[in-house]
Write a protein that holds these residues in place. Structure first.
Motif, PDB file in Angstrom:
ATOM      1  N   ASP A 134       0.808  -1.218   0.000  1.00 38.84           N
ATOM      2  CA  ASP A 134       0.000   0.000   0.000  1.00 38.84           C
ATOM      3  C   ASP A 134       0.843   1.270   0.000  1.00 38.84           C
ATOM      4  O   ASP A 134       0.304   2.367  -0.173  1.00 38.84           O
ATOM      5  CB  ASP A 134      -0.921   0.021   1.224  1.00 38.84           C
ATOM      6  CG  ASP A 134      -1.890  -1.146   1.233  1.00 38.84           C
ATOM      7  OD1 ASP A 134      -2.356  -1.539   0.145  1.00 38.84           O
ATOM      8  OD2 ASP A 134      -2.165  -1.680   2.330  1.00 38.84           O
ATOM      9  N   GLU A 135       2.134   1.128   0.212  1.00 34.41           N
ATOM     10  CA  GLU A 135       2.972   2.319   0.408  1.00 34.41           C
ATOM     11  C   GLU A 135       4.152   2.438  -0.543  1.00 34.41           C
ATOM     12  O   GLU A 135       4.662   3.536  -0.770  1.00 34.41           O
ATOM     13  CB  GLU A 135       3.504   2.325   1.848  1.00 34.41           C
ATOM     14  CG  GLU A 135       2.408   2.332   2.895  1.00 34.41           C
ATOM     15  CD  GLU A 135       2.965   2.216   4.292  1.00 34.41           C
ATOM     16  OE1 GLU A 135       3.233   3.261   4.914  1.00 34.41           O
ATOM     17  OE2 GLU A 135       3.159   1.076   4.770  1.00 34.41           O
ATOM     18  N   ILE A 136       4.641   1.312  -1.071  1.00 35.34           N
ATOM     19  CA  ILE A 136       5.819   1.337  -1.935  1.00 35.34           C
ATOM     20  C   ILE A 136       5.510   0.614  -3.241  1.00 35.34           C
ATOM     21  O   ILE A 136       4.888  -0.450  -3.244  1.00 35.34           O
ATOM     22  CB  ILE A 136       7.031   0.656  -1.250  1.00 35.34           C
ATOM     23  CG1 ILE A 136       7.460   1.456  -0.021  1.00 35.34           C
ATOM     24  CG2 ILE A 136       8.207   0.524  -2.214  1.00 35.34           C
ATOM     25  CD1 ILE A 136       8.603   0.812   0.755  1.00 35.34           C
ATOM     26  N   SER A 137       5.937   1.210  -4.333  1.00 33.79           N
ATOM     27  CA  SER A 137       5.872   0.546  -5.632  1.00 33.79           C
ATOM     28  C   SER A 137       7.257   0.647  -6.265  1.00 33.79           C
ATOM     29  O   SER A 137       8.029   1.568  -5.981  1.00 33.79           O
ATOM     30  CB  SER A 137       4.824   1.197  -6.548  1.00 33.79           C
ATOM     31  OG  SER A 137       5.146   2.562  -6.767  1.00 33.79           O
ATOM     32  N   ALA A 138       7.563  -0.287  -7.131  1.00 27.87           N
ATOM     33  CA  ALA A 138       8.902  -0.336  -7.728  1.00 27.87           C
ATOM     34  C   ALA A 138       9.215   0.915  -8.541  1.00 27.87           C
ATOM     35  O   ALA A 138      10.372   1.332  -8.627  1.00 27.87           O
ATOM     36  CB  ALA A 138       9.032  -1.584  -8.598  1.00 27.87           C
ATOM     37  N   ASP A 139       8.181   1.533  -9.122  1.00 28.88           N
ATOM     38  CA  ASP A 139       8.409   2.719  -9.955  1.00 28.88           C
ATOM     39  C   ASP A 139       8.370   4.021  -9.157  1.00 28.88           C
ATOM     40  O   ASP A 139       8.420   5.111  -9.748  1.00 28.88           O
ATOM     41  CB  ASP A 139       7.390   2.774 -11.092  1.00 28.88           C
ATOM     42  CG  ASP A 139       5.950   2.890 -10.579  1.00 28.88           C
ATOM     43  OD1 ASP A 139       5.745   2.961  -9.341  1.00 28.88           O
ATOM     44  OD2 ASP A 139       5.030   2.915 -11.415  1.00 28.88           O
ATOM     45  N   GLN A 140       8.265   3.919  -7.832  1.00 29.87           N
ATOM     46  CA  GLN A 140       8.238   5.074  -6.923  1.00 29.87           C
ATOM     47  C   GLN A 140       7.020   5.975  -7.153  1.00 29.87           C
ATOM     48  O   GLN A 140       7.062   7.169  -6.840  1.00 29.87           O
ATOM     49  CB  GLN A 140       9.523   5.904  -7.036  1.00 29.87           C
ATOM     50  CG  GLN A 140      10.771   5.155  -6.624  1.00 29.87           C
ATOM     51  CD  GLN A 140      11.994   6.062  -6.537  1.00 29.87           C
ATOM     52  OE1 GLN A 140      11.959   7.087  -5.834  1.00 29.87           O
ATOM     53  NE2 GLN A 140      13.052   5.692  -7.235  1.00 29.87           N
ATOM     54  N   SER A 141       5.947   5.398  -7.663  1.00 30.75           N
ATOM     55  CA  SER A 141       4.725   6.186  -7.812  1.00 30.75           C
ATOM     56  C   SER A 141       4.052   6.422  -6.459  1.00 30.75           C
ATOM     57  O   SER A 141       3.179   7.271  -6.340  1.00 30.75           O
ATOM     58  CB  SER A 141       3.752   5.478  -8.758  1.00 30.75           C
ATOM     59  OG  SER A 141       3.442   4.170  -8.277  1.00 30.75           O
ATOM     60  N   LYS A 142       4.478   5.670  -5.446  1.00 29.88           N
ATOM     61  CA  LYS A 142       3.983   5.879  -4.084  1.00 29.88           C
ATOM     62  C   LYS A 142       5.100   6.550  -3.277  1.00 29.88           C
ATOM     63  O   LYS A 142       5.431   7.696  -3.527  1.00 29.88           O
ATOM     64  CB  LYS A 142       3.544   4.539  -3.494  1.00 29.88           C
ATOM     65  CG  LYS A 142       2.368   3.913  -4.259  1.00 29.88           C
ATOM     66  CD  LYS A 142       2.011   2.537  -3.752  1.00 29.88           C
ATOM     67  CE  LYS A 142       0.900   1.921  -4.580  1.00 29.88           C
ATOM     68  NZ  LYS A 142       0.588   0.529  -4.181  1.00 29.88           N
ATOM     69  N   ALA A 143       5.686   5.863  -2.319  1.00 35.25           N
ATOM     70  CA  ALA A 143       6.799   6.461  -1.571  1.00 35.25           C
ATOM     71  C   ALA A 143       7.992   6.674  -2.497  1.00 35.25           C
ATOM     72  O   ALA A 143       8.317   5.809  -3.315  1.00 35.25           O
ATOM     73  CB  ALA A 143       7.191   5.546  -0.414  1.00 35.25           C
TER      74      ALA A 143
END
Length: 586
Positions: free
Chosen positions: A486-495
């Motif tokens: 819910d907080e991190i995505s590999a493409d940094q679209s989140k954190a």
């Protein structure tokens, strides 16, 4: 001992007053604004008083609930466990006291020690306690060896590894006590927490009850966890462990020739037990997988964890290791007349005609001479500098099988405070990562109320050690997206990553593979006046901080004993030793 529960992420609705987890001597208050309307104060509690439960929380979860305002990750230290009554602690304390109470030498030995990691620092500390004059040489400009750390331009620290101090580390715990540093350990709740790969973002816990003695508290923790192992698997694993419990240390040592995977198969333990538990444990203990790791390593850890009530209880150091642990040891050494010199890299061990050490020749051209010489570097460095005349000596030739294992330590600073975490060490159960922790929560010096800093051990690292930092970070982010869906995505679209540091150690602790135990040397070498210290040398805690400290004590003990034999005793001392030998003295 505190009986209070503990959670990493606490969620509640409404507006509440600040909660203070206090200590009567000092309080670490860290304001943690979550939004413009909600604020909360946080404090780290010290190691000598009980903490307070967050009484307003009505539910504890590891992931956000719909329409519920996430407040913060709660960080609360626990009181120092009662370690002083354990047999291993008392044995370690006795060994420490033997240096302080030994007769003062008529002529203190000048002992030249290569390597200011924990093994070298321990050797020098206890030699100084015994009245000798250590000269400790460190090649780099930082103390600590495998616990070294550096400060970047922003003032943030990044470390060689993620270091955990167990209750089952009696010599390390004694060392902290001897230096008056017990309050620098931040003890966490007595639990082991594993991520659930099949349930991204969720965790499974093994909680050890404080009211139960060992091994019942460990058995209870295993029996109560029904998420990782089924009851038939638990029973088969327990039956498989029976020979180790009955056979004791002799049985444990005899398993050195088997890998964890082979031992499990031999004992009829289901493969899923290895997959669910021992891949993570193998990577945490030695940075390799169960198909490589010697079962002796696992059994030694299980023995300590199950036989000592607080053996598996964990603590974090409250700051960077060079300043918070290593520097006090240096101050102690120097207060007793010893020396510690940085930027003193050894180029060559020069020999006398009889094959003994003449001096250490440094890279800067300086020559360091002493009465006794110690090499407390990793085994791979020793092998590089080993004189040709020594290489065919069986004692040194056996070292060829001992090889350091590569490991990578990753630090990532994010632009926000991550919620799906704990104030604890976490087993990732990732195929690329070993253990990790949010150091902005677990460590006082690294605390940040607004942003998380994850420190992660990337292991096994053999295939990655030559890759670029960016490749390693990209791979790490893919794994973190599973742990923080819910907080991190590999493409940094989140954190988003604010910055990172990648620390590569091509040769770390020795690789504890089958049949390497007979190759581990005693601290006293066959070369007169030359000794070894390091976790790869003979001691029962294998490749660990405890093993390094204990090896240093054994090395110092051997030097003191040999020096005593070479000193003539006065008549009164001869009489006293004769009486002691007959058992007439207490």
């Amino acid at each position: 001992m505190s009986q209070f529960g503990h959670a990493s992420a606490v969620y509640w609705t409404g507006q509440h007053n600040a909660t203070n987890l206090w200590n009567s001597r000092y309080t670490w208050r860290c304001g943690c604004p979550i939004s413009s309307r909600h604020n909360n104060a946080l404090s780290f509690k010290g190691s000598d008083s009980l903490g307070h439960r967050v009484s307003n929380a009505y539910t504890i979860r590891t992931r956000p609930m719909k329409n519920v305002q996430p407040l913060q990750v709660v960080c609360m230290d626990y009181p120092r466990p009662e370690l002083e009554s354990t047999v291993n602690y008392l044995e370690a304390a006795y060994l420490s006291s033997s240096f302080r109470t030994s007769p003062r030498p008529d002529k203190p030995l000048k002992v030249v020690i290569a390597g200011a990691g924990l093994a070298g620092l321990s050797t020098a500390k206890y030699l100084a306690d015994a009245g000798h004059k250590p000269i400790l040489l460190e090649a780099r400009d930082v103390l600590g060896g495998k616990v070294a750390a550096w400060k970047d331009d922003d003032g943030d620290w990044y470390e060689t590894g993620l270091h955990i101090f167990f209750g089952a580390y009696p010599n390390v715990q004694n060392l902290f006590g001897e230096l008056g540093l017990n309050d620098r350990l931040q003890w966490k709740e007595h639990s082991m927490i594993f991520a659930m790969p099949n349930k991204p973002g969720e965790f499974s816990r093994f909680d050890f009850l404080d009211i139960l003695p060992a091994p019942l508290n460990g058995i209870w923790a295993i029996l109560k966890n029904n998420e990782m192992l089924t009851w038939p698997e638990k029973i088969k694993f327990a039956i498989g462990l029976l020979p180790a419990m009955v056979g004791g240390q002799a049985y444990v040592e005899a398993q050195d020739g088997l890998t964890v995977k082979d031992w499990m198969k031999k004992q009829g333990v289901p493969d899923r037990v290895t997959t669910e538990v021992f891949i993570a444990m193998s990577k945490a203990l030695n940075f390799i997988n169960p198909d490589e790791l010697s079962m002796q390593c696992i059994l030694i850890a299980l023995n300590r964890f199950l036989q000592e009530k607080h053996g598996s209880k964990m603590a974090f150091l409250d700051g960077n290791p060079p300043e918070r642990l290593c520097l006090p040891i240096v101050d102690h050494i120097q207060s007793l007349g010893g020396e510690v010199r940085l930027n003193s890299r050894i180029q060559k061990i020069e020999l006398n005609k009889d094959g003994t050490v003449k001096n250490f020749l440094l890279k800067n051209g300086n020559v360091i001479e002493g009465d006794v010489y110690v090499f407390a570097t990793p085994v791979d460095i020793l092998k590089l500098l080993l004189p040709e005349d020594w290489k065919e000596v069986p004692y040194f030739r056996k070292l060829e099988k001992l090889v350091g294992v590569p490991v990578i330590n990753v630090h990532i600073w994010f632009d926000r405070k991550l919620r799906n975490t704990y104030d604890h060490l976490l087993f990732s159960r990732s195929h690329l990562l070993s253990v990790y922790a949010d150091m902005s929560v677990t460590c006082k010096e690294y605390y940040d109320p607004h942003r998380s800093m994850l420190e992660l051990v990337f292991a096994p690292a053999e295939e990655w050690i030559s890759k670029s930092d960016q490749e390693i970070i990209d791979a790490t982010m893919k794994e973190l997206a599973k742990l923080f869906p819910d907080e991190i995505s590999a493409d940094q679209s989140k954190a988003k990553i604010l910055k990172y540091h990648v620390v590569k150690t091509p040769r770390s602790v020795y690789k504890t593979v089958p049949d390497c135990e007979p190759c581990r040397p005693l601290q006293r070498s066959p070369v007169e006046g030359f000794y070894l210290a390091g976790d790869y040398t003979k001691q029962k805690y294998l490749a660990s901080m405890e093993g390094a400290v204990l090896s240093g004590k054994f090395c110092a003990q051997a030097i003191v004993q040999v020096s005593r034999l070479s000193e003539p005793l006065n008549p009164k001392e001869l009489v006293r030793e004769d009486i002691a030998a007959r058992g007439l003295l207490p």
